[in-house]
Scaffold this active site. Structure first.
Site, PDB file in Angstrom:
ATOM      1  N   TRP A  38       0.910  -1.319   0.213  1.00  0.00           N
ATOM      2  CA  TRP A  38      -0.217   0.065   0.472  1.00  0.00           C
ATOM      3  C   TRP A  38       0.521   1.364   0.019  1.00  0.00           C
ATOM      4  O   TRP A  38       2.048   1.419   0.625  1.00  0.00           O
ATOM      5  CB  TRP A  38      -0.468  -0.234   1.160  1.00  0.00           C
ATOM      6  N   TRP A  40       0.671   5.244   1.164  1.00  0.00           N
ATOM      7  CA  TRP A  40       0.986   5.231   2.256  1.00  0.00           C
ATOM      8  C   TRP A  40       2.096   4.916   3.156  1.00  0.00           C
ATOM      9  O   TRP A  40       2.434   4.882   4.174  1.00  0.00           O
ATOM     10  CB  TRP A  40      -0.042   6.645   2.474  1.00  0.00           C
ATOM     11  N   ASP A  41       1.304   3.313   3.506  1.00  0.00           N
ATOM     12  CA  ASP A  41       1.874   2.204   4.590  1.00  0.00           C
ATOM     13  C   ASP A  41       3.198   2.295   4.195  1.00  0.00           C
ATOM     14  O   ASP A  41       4.252   2.210   4.802  1.00  0.00           O
ATOM     15  CB  ASP A  41       1.098   1.475   4.892  1.00  0.00           C
ATOM     16  N   TYR A  86      -7.290 -10.853  -1.463  1.00  0.00           N
ATOM     17  CA  TYR A  86      -7.817  -9.856  -1.291  1.00  0.00           C
ATOM     18  C   TYR A  86      -8.877  -9.223  -1.904  1.00  0.00           C
ATOM     19  O   TYR A  86      -8.399  -9.690  -2.733  1.00  0.00           O
ATOM     20  CB  TYR A  86      -6.675  -8.751  -0.847  1.00  0.00           C
ATOM     21  N   GLY A 163      -7.180   7.150   2.460  1.00  0.00           N
ATOM     22  CA  GLY A 163      -6.616   6.547   3.646  1.00  0.00           C
ATOM     23  C   GLY A 163      -7.014   6.584   4.426  1.00  0.00           C
ATOM     24  O   GLY A 163      -7.269   5.533   5.933  1.00  0.00           O
ATOM     25  N   ASP A 165     -10.655   5.729   4.812  1.00  0.00           N
ATOM     26  CA  ASP A 165     -11.908   4.641   3.840  1.00  0.00           C
ATOM     27  C   ASP A 165     -13.383   5.572   4.582  1.00  0.00           C
ATOM     28  O   ASP A 165     -14.071   5.951   3.578  1.00  0.00           O
ATOM     29  CB  ASP A 165     -11.886   3.049   4.137  1.00  0.00           C
ATOM     30  N   ARG A 197     -14.985  -2.695  11.449  1.00  0.00           N
ATOM     31  CA  ARG A 197     -14.822  -2.650   9.813  1.00  0.00           C
ATOM     32  C   ARG A 197     -15.854  -2.055   9.215  1.00  0.00           C
ATOM     33  O   ARG A 197     -16.981  -1.301   9.883  1.00  0.00           O
ATOM     34  CB  ARG A 197     -14.454  -3.951   8.478  1.00  0.00           C
ATOM     35  N   TYR A 344     -12.837   1.170  13.198  1.00  0.00           N
ATOM     36  CA  TYR A 344     -12.483   1.352  12.209  1.00  0.00           C
ATOM     37  C   TYR A 344     -11.838   3.134  11.892  1.00  0.00           C
ATOM     38  O   TYR A 344     -11.685   4.139  13.087  1.00  0.00           O
ATOM     39  CB  TYR A 344     -12.449   1.196  10.704  1.00  0.00           C
ATOM     40  N   GLU A 388      -3.142  -2.207  14.220  1.00  0.00           N
ATOM     41  CA  GLU A 388      -3.834  -1.458  12.571  1.00  0.00           C
ATOM     42  C   GLU A 388      -4.273   0.111  13.557  1.00  0.00           C
ATOM     43  O   GLU A 388      -4.223   0.915  12.943  1.00  0.00           O
ATOM     44  CB  GLU A 388      -4.746  -1.817  12.050  1.00  0.00           C
TER      45      GLU A 388
HETATM   46  C1  9WN Z   1      -8.124   0.225   1.728  1.00  0.00           C
HETATM   47  C2  9WN Z   1      -3.457  -0.985   4.268  1.00  0.00           C
HETATM   48  C3  9WN Z   1      -4.834  -0.144   4.173  1.00  0.00           C
HETATM   49  C4  9WN Z   1      -4.240   1.791   4.796  1.00  0.00           C
HETATM   50  C5  9WN Z   1      -5.461   2.261   4.622  1.00  0.00           C
HETATM   51  C6  9WN Z   1      -6.904   1.999   5.125  1.00  0.00           C
HETATM   52  C7  9WN Z   1      -7.645   0.284   5.196  1.00  0.00           C
HETATM   53  C8  9WN Z   1      -7.568  -0.606   2.649  1.00  0.00           C
HETATM   54  C9  9WN Z   1      -8.524  -1.630   3.160  1.00  0.00           C
HETATM   55  O1  9WN Z   1      -5.084  -0.541   4.892  1.00  0.00           O
HETATM   56  O2  9WN Z   1      -7.492   0.433   4.136  1.00  0.00           O
HETATM   57  O3  9WN Z   1      -7.379   0.679   1.134  1.00  0.00           O
HETATM   58  O4  9WN Z   1      -8.885  -2.127   2.721  1.00  0.00           O
HETATM   59  O5  9WN Z   1      -9.718  -0.996   4.334  1.00  0.00           O
HETATM   60  O6  9WN Z   1      -8.293   2.634   5.887  1.00  0.00           O
HETATM   61  O7  9WN Z   1      -5.064   3.679   4.872  1.00  0.00           O
HETATM   62  O8  9WN Z   1      -3.671   1.930   3.761  1.00  0.00           O
HETATM   63  O9  9WN Z   1      -2.931  -0.353   5.696  1.00  0.00           O
END
Ligand code: 9WN
Length: 417
Positions: A38, A40-41, A86, A163, A165, A197, A344, A388
């Site tokens: 991902w 920004w991760d 996924y 980011g 969601d 979630r 979340y 998380e």
């Molecule tokens: C969808 C990976 C990502 C983060 C996001 C977070 C979450 C994804 C999901 O996980 O989003 O992109 O499947 O929920 O909201 O900030 O980058 O950690």
């Protein structure tokens, strides 16, 4: 155990989390929940790796940039491995002419990468590496300005681009999205409890927006997107990233004026989105509910807004700690009617946004508030593990366990003294 021993054990554990999530090619956000790279991760992983393994940090950046599209966009997920567990995976996102050989999603995420590279460069300078990555980063930033600055702010076309969601910032915009032509599979609830979630209605809307964007190669004409919000948080991340890119161009011996001017332009757009009466920045087309998304654009201009941020983080009714919610900052203000301490981006505490707040406070001469939040975050992680996100009432870890950005932020905080 003495304090130095506790800190050194936490450091070892954090480094182990990143190592365990390292596939060799890229670092997964968490061991099971998120099997791709991902955007920004990856930037947060770099911020942590900077202190322990700069060459590995550089490879993480190279891996993310391998997903860059021909128009400059760096996507929100790069699927380096096939057959991932996924949803929505590569088969749902489909392929477009602009996509590179590796499978990716069709949208982007907060562009924190230049900021992470600037930190890496300050810690472990490498001019040759800058020669490799600055041009791709410049092209990504230019793509935002060209494709997504329909107004002053950067427009996001999917809540996943923010980011954050299921933040209540997007409730109203999501409520007008029609049903999804793509059948929804909730793989995200195999390892994580459903109440932590987004809802089924949220996912229906997420997939409906994805399908609409996919049908036009993810490049809709202005006004044609099923979802479009001028995102103050992403705009702030880009503004800061442009300033960091200017620093990097200068370090590489090239004129940095254009990136610096783009940073200023975004800062001016953010100043117009500042709602002094509410004390938050307001998205264009979003709900004006108080969230960290509306608070943290202070990241783009710490001298101006860090005092206000410090006040909010000390306010027990909004984002600060109170006797029944000792952990902070909550992702939604506690006095907002949509605050939910377990769900979340609708209430829990996130270590990555705490890191942004700490950085803003230090840069805006609010050292005491920064130290307090840093200590609280480290205590939260030490007591509960690398989750998380966390319940602000109990400190209970939520979402994915052994989470990379929580480990990375821990490494960065522990490396400061
Ligand atoms: C969808 C990976 C990502 C983060 C996001 C977070 C979450 C994804 C999901 O996980 O989003 O992109 O499947 O929920 O909201 O900030 O980058 O950690």
């Amino acid at each position: 155990m003495t304090l130095p021993d506790r800190r050194s054990r936490l450091m070892t554990e954090a480094v182990d989390v990143l190592a365990a999530n390292d596939t060799g090619r890229f670092i997964k956000p968490g061991p099971r929940q998120y099997p791709g790279q991902w955007n920004w991760d990856a930037a947060f992983s770099v911020i942590g790796l900077t202190h322990v393994d700069p060459p590995r940090a550089r490879d993480e950046i190279r891996a993310l940039l391998a997903g860059q599209w021909s128009d400059g966009m760096v996507p929100h997920i790069v699927f380096h491995e096939s057959g991932v567990e996924y949803f929505p995976g590569p088969e749902v996102w489909g392929r477009t002419a602009a996509m590179p050989a590796v499978a990716t999603s069709g949208i982007t995420q907060p562009p924190l990468l230049a900021t992470a590279i600037a930190r890496l460069q300050r810690h472990a300078p490498d001019r040759r590496f800058l020669g490799e990555v600055l041009e791709p980063i410049e092209r990504w930033h230019l793509w935002f300005h060209r494709d997504r600055r329909r107004t002053g702010l950067v427009t996001i076309l999917h809540p996943w681009e923010s980011g954050m969601d299921n933040s209540p910032r997007f409730d109203l915009a999501l409520s007008t999205v029609g049903p999804s032509p793509i059948a929804v599979t909730r793989r995200d609830r195999v390892h994580v409890a459903p109440d932590q979630r987004p809802t089924d209605e949220d996912y229906e809307a997420y997939l409906s927006i994805l399908a609409g964007l996919r049908s036009v190669g993810y490049r809709p004409d202005p006004g044609q997107s099923p979802f479009a919000v001028g995102d103050v948080f992403l705009t702030a991340v880009l503004s800061r990233a442009e300033a960091d890119l200017a620093f990097l161009w200068a370090a590489a011996g090239t004129s940095a004026d254009i990136a610096a001017a783009r940073s200023d332009e975004l800062r001016r757009a953010l100043a117009l989105a500042w709602d002094g009466a509410r004390g938050i920045f307001c998205d264009e087309g979003g709900d004006a509910v108080a969230t960290t998304g509306g608070l943290l654009p202070s990241w783009a201009d710490p001298p101006r807004y860090a005092g206000h941020l410090a006040d909010c983080l000390a306010n027990p009714s909004t984002f600060g700690p109170d006797p029944s919610h000792p952990w902070y900052p909550t992702s939604v203000a506690k006095d907002a009617d949509r605050f939910d301490s377990g769900c979340y981006w609708r209430g829990p505490v996130w270590a990555n946004t705490s890191w942004l707040a700490v950085e803003t406070l230090f840069a805006g001469a609010q050292a005491q508030a920064a130290e307090r939040l840093m200590a609280s975050t480290l205590e939260l992680v030490a007591a509960n593990g690398f989750w998380e996100y966390y319940d602000p009432a109990t400190g209970e870890g939520l979402g994915s366990d052994r989470f990379s950005w929580t480990a990375a932020v821990t490494i960065d905080f522990l490396s400061r003294r």
